[in-house]
Design a protein around this motif. Structure first.
Motif, short mmCIF file in Angstrom:
data_model
loop_
_atom_site.label_atom_id
_atom_site.label_comp_id
_atom_site.label_asym_id
_atom_site.label_seq_id
_atom_site.Cartn_x
_atom_site.Cartn_y
_atom_site.Cartn_z
N ASP A 124 10.52 6.29 12.78
CA ASP A 124 11.12 5.51 11.70
C ASP A 124 12.21 6.36 11.07
N LYS A 141 17.67 0.56 8.36
CA LYS A 141 16.42 1.17 8.82
C LYS A 141 16.34 1.09 10.34
N TYR A 142 15.82 2.15 10.91
CA TYR A 142 15.66 2.26 12.36
C TYR A 142 14.19 2.51 12.65
N ASN A 143 13.56 1.62 13.38
CA ASN A 143 12.15 1.75 13.76
C ASN A 143 12.07 1.48 15.26
N GLU A 200 5.91 6.25 17.85
CA GLU A 200 6.91 5.48 17.12
C GLU A 200 7.70 6.41 16.22
#
Length: 143
Positions: free
Chosen positions: A97, A106-108, A95
């Motif tokens: 972040d 925010k980018y996750n 993952e």
């Protein structure tokens, strides 16, 4: 000490470092761009602004240049390394972040990458991700 040749790619360092750690002694080279062949194939099986197939280290570096101009990663984690019966193939789950720079959203995201290694370098990369998570982050309005 970080290689100044790759200083422009610093916003993606969490990703590069995770991949380098995941592949460990299977590949030679310090930085992500050192562990891919000059004629590597990098496939992304989603349509979100990247070419579906990137051919060669130079084009891959150009694509990542666009990435780091748009997204800054704060972390890459939750790494799972899967070995296969073919010792040249490794499957990674992980993952990332980060933040979309234009909007501060925010980018996750979650990824699965299938990597083929020959002569201690990556010759082929096939990438899957949560396209909806990326789309939501990339199309969200600024805070």
């Amino acid at each position: 000490m970080p290689n100044p040749k790759y200083a422009a790619y610093k916003p993606a360092d969490p990703y590069f470092n995770l991949i380098r750690q995941a592949l460990g002694k299977l590949v030679d080279g310090e930085h992500f761009f050192d562990i891919v062949t000059d004629d590597t194939i990098y496939e992304v099986l989603y349509d979100l602004g990247w070419p579906r197939v990137i051919r060669g280290r130079s084009d891959l570096m150009a694509a990542f240049r666009g990435y780091v101009d748009s997204i800054a990663l704060q972390s890459a984690n939750k790494l799972v390394v899967h070995t296969t019966d073919d010792v040249r193939v490794v499957v990674l789950e992980y993952e990332v972040d980060g933040t979309i720079l234009a909007t501060r959203v925010k980018y996750n995201n979650r990824f699965c990458s299938i990597i083929k290694i020959e002569n201690r370098k990556i010759v082929h990369w096939r990438d899957y991700m949560d396209s909806l998570a990326a789309w939501n982050a990339l199309t969200a309005q600024a805070h």
